[in-house]
Design a protein around this motif. Structure first.
Motif, PDB file in Angstrom:
ATOM      1  N   ILE A  77      -3.055 -63.717 -32.800  1.00  0.00           N
ATOM      2  CA  ILE A  77      -4.294 -63.500 -33.557  1.00  0.00           C
ATOM      3  C   ILE A  77      -4.697 -64.796 -34.249  1.00  0.00           C
ATOM      4  O   ILE A  77      -5.872 -65.166 -34.280  1.00  0.00           O
ATOM      5  N   ALA A  78      -3.735 -65.503 -34.810  1.00  0.00           N
ATOM      6  CA  ALA A  78      -4.026 -66.759 -35.507  1.00  0.00           C
ATOM      7  C   ALA A  78      -4.642 -67.789 -34.557  1.00  0.00           C
ATOM      8  O   ALA A  78      -5.499 -68.571 -34.965  1.00  0.00           O
ATOM      9  N   TYR A  79      -4.220 -67.768 -33.296  1.00  0.00           N
ATOM     10  CA  TYR A  79      -4.805 -68.689 -32.323  1.00  0.00           C
ATOM     11  C   TYR A  79      -6.318 -68.450 -32.221  1.00  0.00           C
ATOM     12  O   TYR A  79      -7.108 -69.386 -32.260  1.00  0.00           O
ATOM     13  N   PHE A  80      -6.714 -67.184 -32.087  1.00  0.00           N
ATOM     14  CA  PHE A  80      -8.147 -66.865 -32.037  1.00  0.00           C
ATOM     15  C   PHE A  80      -8.840 -67.308 -33.316  1.00  0.00           C
ATOM     16  O   PHE A  80      -9.924 -67.875 -33.282  1.00  0.00           O
ATOM     17  N   PHE A  81      -8.208 -67.053 -34.454  1.00  0.00           N
ATOM     18  CA  PHE A  81      -8.777 -67.432 -35.751  1.00  0.00           C
ATOM     19  C   PHE A  81      -9.028 -68.935 -35.806  1.00  0.00           C
ATOM     20  O   PHE A  81     -10.104 -69.392 -36.188  1.00  0.00           O
ATOM     21  N   HIS A  82      -8.036 -69.702 -35.420  1.00  0.00           N
ATOM     22  CA  HIS A  82      -8.145 -71.168 -35.503  1.00  0.00           C
ATOM     23  C   HIS A  82      -9.126 -71.749 -34.482  1.00  0.00           C
ATOM     24  O   HIS A  82      -9.577 -72.881 -34.652  1.00  0.00           O
ATOM     25  N   GLN A  83      -9.453 -70.984 -33.460  1.00  0.00           N
ATOM     26  CA  GLN A  83     -10.425 -71.442 -32.465  1.00  0.00           C
ATOM     27  C   GLN A  83     -11.847 -70.972 -32.785  1.00  0.00           C
ATOM     28  O   GLN A  83     -12.781 -71.308 -32.068  1.00  0.00           O
ATOM     29  N   HIS A  94     -21.807 -69.198 -27.893  1.00  0.00           N
ATOM     30  CA  HIS A  94     -21.612 -70.573 -27.425  1.00  0.00           C
ATOM     31  C   HIS A  94     -20.181 -70.823 -26.954  1.00  0.00           C
ATOM     32  O   HIS A  94     -19.590 -71.856 -27.233  1.00  0.00           O
ATOM     33  N   GLY A  95     -19.613 -69.844 -26.273  1.00  0.00           N
ATOM     34  CA  GLY A  95     -18.308 -70.034 -25.666  1.00  0.00           C
ATOM     35  C   GLY A  95     -17.118 -69.924 -26.600  1.00  0.00           C
ATOM     36  O   GLY A  95     -16.014 -70.303 -26.233  1.00  0.00           O
ATOM     37  N   LYS A  96     -17.318 -69.397 -27.821  1.00  0.00           N
ATOM     38  CA  LYS A  96     -16.167 -69.231 -28.715  1.00  0.00           C
ATOM     39  C   LYS A  96     -16.411 -68.073 -29.666  1.00  0.00           C
ATOM     40  O   LYS A  96     -17.548 -67.720 -29.947  1.00  0.00           O
ATOM     41  N   PRO A  97     -15.323 -67.472 -30.167  1.00  0.00           N
ATOM     42  CA  PRO A  97     -15.478 -66.382 -31.125  1.00  0.00           C
ATOM     43  C   PRO A  97     -16.065 -66.898 -32.441  1.00  0.00           C
ATOM     44  O   PRO A  97     -15.822 -68.035 -32.844  1.00  0.00           O
ATOM     45  N   THR A  98     -16.837 -66.044 -33.081  1.00  0.00           N
ATOM     46  CA  THR A  98     -17.364 -66.314 -34.411  1.00  0.00           C
ATOM     47  C   THR A  98     -16.915 -65.172 -35.307  1.00  0.00           C
ATOM     48  O   THR A  98     -17.157 -64.002 -34.985  1.00  0.00           O
ATOM     49  N   ILE A 139      -8.468 -58.821 -40.297  1.00  0.00           N
ATOM     50  CA  ILE A 139      -8.617 -59.935 -39.344  1.00  0.00           C
ATOM     51  C   ILE A 139      -7.955 -59.598 -38.009  1.00  0.00           C
ATOM     52  O   ILE A 139      -8.520 -59.859 -36.948  1.00  0.00           O
ATOM     53  N   VAL A 140      -6.777 -58.993 -38.055  1.00  0.00           N
ATOM     54  CA  VAL A 140      -6.124 -58.550 -36.817  1.00  0.00           C
ATOM     55  C   VAL A 140      -7.049 -57.575 -36.096  1.00  0.00           C
ATOM     56  O   VAL A 140      -7.254 -57.675 -34.877  1.00  0.00           O
ATOM     57  N   HIS A 141      -7.633 -56.650 -36.837  1.00  0.00           N
ATOM     58  CA  HIS A 141      -8.557 -55.675 -36.250  1.00  0.00           C
ATOM     59  C   HIS A 141      -9.703 -56.386 -35.518  1.00  0.00           C
ATOM     60  O   HIS A 141      -9.999 -56.082 -34.357  1.00  0.00           O
ATOM     61  N   GLU A 142     -10.329 -57.338 -36.192  1.00  0.00           N
ATOM     62  CA  GLU A 142     -11.472 -58.034 -35.592  1.00  0.00           C
ATOM     63  C   GLU A 142     -11.077 -58.780 -34.320  1.00  0.00           C
ATOM     64  O   GLU A 142     -11.772 -58.722 -33.304  1.00  0.00           O
ATOM     65  N   TYR A 143      -9.959 -59.482 -34.361  1.00  0.00           N
ATOM     66  CA  TYR A 143      -9.558 -60.243 -33.178  1.00  0.00           C
ATOM     67  C   TYR A 143      -8.985 -59.367 -32.077  1.00  0.00           C
ATOM     68  O   TYR A 143      -8.962 -59.770 -30.921  1.00  0.00           O
ATOM     69  N   MET A 144      -8.553 -58.158 -32.414  1.00  0.00           N
ATOM     70  CA  MET A 144      -8.171 -57.221 -31.348  1.00  0.00           C
ATOM     71  C   MET A 144      -9.414 -56.848 -30.538  1.00  0.00           C
ATOM     72  O   MET A 144      -9.331 -56.657 -29.331  1.00  0.00           O
ATOM     73  N   HIS A 145     -10.572 -56.768 -31.217  1.00  0.00           N
ATOM     74  CA  HIS A 145     -11.815 -56.541 -30.470  1.00  0.00           C
ATOM     75  C   HIS A 145     -12.028 -57.677 -29.464  1.00  0.00           C
ATOM     76  O   HIS A 145     -12.441 -57.445 -28.330  1.00  0.00           O
ATOM     77  N   VAL A 146     -11.746 -58.898 -29.875  1.00  0.00           N
ATOM     78  CA  VAL A 146     -11.900 -60.046 -28.977  1.00  0.00           C
ATOM     79  C   VAL A 146     -10.869 -59.969 -27.856  1.00  0.00           C
ATOM     80  O   VAL A 146     -11.205 -60.073 -26.674  1.00  0.00           O
ATOM     81  N   THR A 174     -16.699 -62.563 -21.308  1.00  0.00           N
ATOM     82  CA  THR A 174     -15.392 -62.099 -20.832  1.00  0.00           C
ATOM     83  C   THR A 174     -14.556 -63.271 -20.332  1.00  0.00           C
ATOM     84  O   THR A 174     -13.361 -63.353 -20.613  1.00  0.00           O
ATOM     85  N   ARG A 175     -15.172 -64.197 -19.612  1.00  0.00           N
ATOM     86  CA  ARG A 175     -14.447 -65.379 -19.114  1.00  0.00           C
ATOM     87  C   ARG A 175     -13.890 -66.194 -20.285  1.00  0.00           C
ATOM     88  O   ARG A 175     -12.745 -66.638 -20.251  1.00  0.00           O
ATOM     89  N   VAL A 176     -14.703 -66.393 -21.321  1.00  0.00           N
ATOM     90  CA  VAL A 176     -14.261 -67.148 -22.508  1.00  0.00           C
ATOM     91  C   VAL A 176     -13.048 -66.475 -23.139  1.00  0.00           C
ATOM     92  O   VAL A 176     -12.041 -67.118 -23.433  1.00  0.00           O
ATOM     93  N   VAL A 177     -13.133 -65.162 -23.338  1.00  0.00           N
ATOM     94  CA  VAL A 177     -12.039 -64.428 -23.979  1.00  0.00           C
ATOM     95  C   VAL A 177     -10.777 -64.468 -23.112  1.00  0.00           C
ATOM     96  O   VAL A 177      -9.676 -64.704 -23.613  1.00  0.00           O
ATOM     97  N   LYS A 178     -10.916 -64.267 -21.832  1.00  0.00           N
ATOM     98  CA  LYS A 178      -9.744 -64.294 -20.937  1.00  0.00           C
ATOM     99  C   LYS A 178      -9.091 -65.671 -20.926  1.00  0.00           C
ATOM    100  O   LYS A 178      -7.868 -65.788 -20.909  1.00  0.00           O
ATOM    101  N   GLU A 179      -9.893 -66.718 -20.934  1.00  0.00           N
ATOM    102  CA  GLU A 179      -9.337 -68.065 -20.945  1.00  0.00           C
ATOM    103  C   GLU A 179      -8.575 -68.323 -22.249  1.00  0.00           C
ATOM    104  O   GLU A 179      -7.498 -68.908 -22.229  1.00  0.00           O
ATOM    105  N   MET A 180      -9.132 -67.873 -23.375  1.00  0.00           N
ATOM    106  CA  MET A 180      -8.425 -68.048 -24.654  1.00  0.00           C
ATOM    107  C   MET A 180      -7.121 -67.272 -24.643  1.00  0.00           C
ATOM    108  O   MET A 180      -6.095 -67.765 -25.093  1.00  0.00           O
ATOM    109  N   ALA A 181      -7.152 -66.032 -24.148  1.00  0.00           N
ATOM    110  CA  ALA A 181      -5.935 -65.217 -24.102  1.00  0.00           C
ATOM    111  C   ALA A 181      -4.888 -65.847 -23.189  1.00  0.00           C
ATOM    112  O   ALA A 181      -3.699 -65.833 -23.494  1.00  0.00           O
TER     113      ALA A 181
END
Length: 190
Positions: free
Chosen positions: A25-31, A50-54, A74-81, A181-188
């Motif tokens: 989750i922190a990885y998503f937060f920091h990105q 623009h290709g990244k989570p906000t 925050i965990v809840h929000e990034y679980m959506h991502v 979806t591509r952006v999220v999959k690449e981050m994951a």
């Protein structure tokens, strides 16, 4: 990387604790791009732009929560991502989107607070499958919760009884579903 020292919603210590306990989750937060808005009517929200989570946060609301609740939000929000909720929708109709968000929140929130799997708390008022108005079984997917809600309530009843919830996803992917979806999959994957 997010500037940690300028946030009003989270202290550096809280960010360190989240990073320590929830590295995925922190990885998503920091990105993410972080936007704080005290006028926002929700505690938090997340979308892909623009290709990244906000991540949107209301510092007044976030600071009314305990540390365990803040991190839970925050965990809840990034679980959506992570679950691609931000880039896939069953419908674009506003009333049905609310029902869909409630179903997705139910699926996520049980993972956050479950004593066997979850590590965090959520603020009072967060939606749960155990809410007496629902009393749904645990362990279902968001699609299964959506179907159960649709069997039990009309869209108007959902709006009247549950409002808009604690988070905002009105801007959930401002990009087309394929790009988001591509952006999220690449981050994951990273």
């Amino acid at each position: 990387m997010t500037s940690l020292l300028n946030l009003k919603s989270l202290s550096t210590g809280e960010i360190v604790e989240m990073t320590d306990q929830e590295p995925f989750i922190a990885y998503f937060f920091h990105q993410s791009t972080i936007i704080e808005d005290e006028e926002m009517k929700f505690a938090a929200g997340v979308f892909v732009k623009h290709g990244k989570p906000t991540l949107l946060m209301n510092p007044k609301m976030m600071n009314s929560f305990s540390v365990r609740e803040k991190i839970g939000v925050i965990v809840h929000e990034y679980m959506h991502v992570a679950l691609s909720h931000c880039t896939t929708r069953l419908t674009m109709e506003p009333d049905r989107r609310r029902t869909e968000n409630i179903a997705k929140d139910m699926a996520i929130n049980q993972l956050i607070t479950d004593p066997q799997h979850g590590n965090w708390d959520l603020p009072e008022g967060c939606i749960s499958h155990t809410d007496p108005r629902f009393n749904f079984p645990a362990g279902l997917s968001s699609e299964e919760y959506y179907a159960l809600i649709k069997q039990k309530f009309t869209e108007q009843e959902v709006g009247d009884q549950f409002g808009d919830g604690m988070d905002d996803h009105s801007g959930w992917s401002e990009e087309d579903d394929t790009t988001g979806t591509r952006v999220v999959k690449e981050m994951a994957r990273r």
